[in-house]
Scaffold this active site. Structure first.
Site, mmCIF file in Angstrom:
data_model
loop_
_atom_site.group_PDB
_atom_site.id
_atom_site.type_symbol
_atom_site.label_atom_id
_atom_site.label_comp_id
_atom_site.label_asym_id
_atom_site.label_seq_id
_atom_site.Cartn_x
_atom_site.Cartn_y
_atom_site.Cartn_z
ATOM 1 N N GLU A 117 -12.402 23.435 -51.612
ATOM 2 C CA GLU A 117 -11.677 23.666 -52.860
ATOM 3 C C GLU A 117 -12.524 23.285 -54.062
ATOM 4 O O GLU A 117 -12.568 24.006 -55.070
ATOM 5 C CB GLU A 117 -10.376 22.871 -52.876
ATOM 6 C CG GLU A 117 -9.426 23.219 -51.757
ATOM 7 C CD GLU A 117 -9.689 22.459 -50.446
ATOM 8 O OE1 GLU A 117 -10.759 21.823 -50.294
ATOM 9 O OE2 GLU A 117 -8.815 22.512 -49.579
ATOM 10 N N HIS B 26 -15.783 19.387 -50.685
ATOM 11 C CA HIS B 26 -14.713 20.101 -49.991
ATOM 12 C C HIS B 26 -14.687 21.549 -50.467
ATOM 13 O O HIS B 26 -15.125 21.854 -51.582
ATOM 14 C CB HIS B 26 -13.357 19.445 -50.288
ATOM 15 C CG HIS B 26 -13.183 18.123 -49.628
ATOM 16 N ND1 HIS B 26 -12.608 17.985 -48.395
ATOM 17 C CD2 HIS B 26 -13.507 16.879 -50.038
ATOM 18 C CE1 HIS B 26 -12.584 16.710 -48.061
ATOM 19 N NE2 HIS B 26 -13.125 16.011 -49.044
#
Length: 64
Positions: A56, A54
């Site tokens: 992040e 992801h």
């Protein structure tokens, strides 16, 4: 801190990830305490075939 600039960069990363790998368009940036961008990332789940890639997580790994 210029949060609007940081958000624009995150949106640019999201677009880049979508175009580069056809991934879900999500971008992330990491700022230091002075508001300077120290890392950024975009979703790379499809590109890397990694369900944990992801935006992040990519940004955190880059900052580390």
């Amino acid at each position: 801190m210029d949060y609007e600039k940081a958000m624009r960069v995150a949106l640019e990363r999201a677009k880049f990830g979508e175009v580069a790998s056809g991934d879900v368009p999500v971008g992330a940036v990491m700022l230091n305490k002075d508001g300077v961008i120290i890392s950024m990332g975009n979703n790379q789940r499809e590109l890397l075939k990694d369900p944990l890639a992801h935006a992040e997580i990519v940004a955190i790994k880059s900052a580390a």
